[in-house]
Design a protein around this motif. Structure first.
Motif, mmCIF file in Angstrom:
data_model
loop_
_atom_site.group_PDB
_atom_site.id
_atom_site.type_symbol
_atom_site.label_atom_id
_atom_site.label_comp_id
_atom_site.label_asym_id
_atom_site.label_seq_id
_atom_site.Cartn_x
_atom_site.Cartn_y
_atom_site.Cartn_z
ATOM 1 N N LEU A 107 0.813 -1.216 0.000
ATOM 2 C CA LEU A 107 0.000 0.000 0.000
ATOM 3 C C LEU A 107 0.850 1.272 0.000
ATOM 4 O O LEU A 107 0.559 2.218 -0.721
ATOM 5 N N THR A 108 1.892 1.290 0.819
ATOM 6 C CA THR A 108 2.726 2.500 0.915
ATOM 7 C C THR A 108 3.846 2.513 -0.122
ATOM 8 O O THR A 108 4.427 3.562 -0.374
ATOM 9 N N MET A 113 0.339 4.981 -1.390
ATOM 10 C CA MET A 113 -0.659 5.583 -0.513
ATOM 11 C C MET A 113 0.010 6.249 0.682
ATOM 12 O O MET A 113 1.003 5.743 1.191
ATOM 13 N N PRO A 114 -0.555 7.360 1.137
ATOM 14 C CA PRO A 114 -0.061 7.922 2.391
ATOM 15 C C PRO A 114 -0.409 6.980 3.543
ATOM 16 O O PRO A 114 -1.375 6.203 3.444
ATOM 17 N N PRO A 115 0.345 7.004 4.627
ATOM 18 C CA PRO A 115 0.114 6.072 5.733
ATOM 19 C C PRO A 115 -1.327 6.047 6.258
ATOM 20 O O PRO A 115 -1.850 4.981 6.564
ATOM 21 N N LYS A 116 -1.971 7.192 6.334
ATOM 22 C CA LYS A 116 -3.343 7.237 6.850
ATOM 23 C C LYS A 116 -4.300 6.431 5.962
ATOM 24 O O LYS A 116 -5.146 5.688 6.452
ATOM 25 N N GLU A 117 -4.154 6.550 4.660
ATOM 26 C CA GLU A 117 -5.001 5.802 3.731
ATOM 27 C C GLU A 117 -4.662 4.311 3.763
ATOM 28 O O GLU A 117 -5.553 3.463 3.740
ATOM 29 N N ALA A 118 -3.374 3.989 3.825
ATOM 30 C CA ALA A 118 -2.948 2.585 3.904
ATOM 31 C C ALA A 118 -3.498 1.936 5.173
ATOM 32 O O ALA A 118 -3.985 0.799 5.146
ATOM 33 N N ALA A 119 -3.444 2.657 6.279
ATOM 34 C CA ALA A 119 -3.973 2.138 7.542
ATOM 35 C C ALA A 119 -5.472 1.905 7.447
ATOM 36 O O ALA A 119 -5.989 0.905 7.958
#
Length: 145
Positions: A107-108, A113-119
């Protein structure tokens, strides 16, 4: 934001070479085992392999909108979010069974993806696993005694 099904495409499988690993049909790794012990503590759980078959069947049934035909019942399942460990625990067995939700590197990295979206994606699939198993438990209530 992307939906988790765009990353981890159903249906899901597991295999005999990687017990505890759940694969999406697009060959992305969904989970890996962090602690899978063969537990014969009660009438429902007879081993890690059978537990993983139950989880995969519950997930596929929910995606397909059908009633699951799970080989066992898994009780007291919970998910700890990606800020903690991104892990699904089977608390009825003292956290002796757990699987880690995968995808952070994908994801990252390649998905950028930025970490918030990946999380959020990781947490969505983790919650989906828990919901699928809990829904299957309601259907199999009394069948596995």
């Amino acid at each position: 934001m992307m939906d988790w099904k765009e990353i981890f495409t159903p249906p899901f499988t597991t295999d005999e070479y990687n017990p505890g690993t759940i694969w999406a049909s697009n060959f992305e790794m969904v989970t890996t085992p962090t602690n899978l012990m063969d537990i014969a503590a009660d009438n429902y759980v007879f081993g890690a392999e059978r537990a993983m078959e139950t989880i995969v069947e519950a997930m596929n049934a929910k995606c397909e909108g059908r009633e699951p035909k799970c080989p066992m019942k898994l009780e007291d399942i919970r998910y700890e979010g990606s800020k903690d460990s991104a892990t699904v625990y089977f608390t009825a067995y003292g956290d002796k069974m757990s699987i880690e939700v995968r995808g952070w590197g994908l994801l990252t990295g390649p998905k950028n993806m930025p970490p918030k979206e990946a999380a959020a994606i990781q947490d969505a699939i983790g919650q989906f696993i828990v919901e699928s198993v809990n829904d299957a438990n309601k259907i199999t209530e009394g069948e596995q005694k």
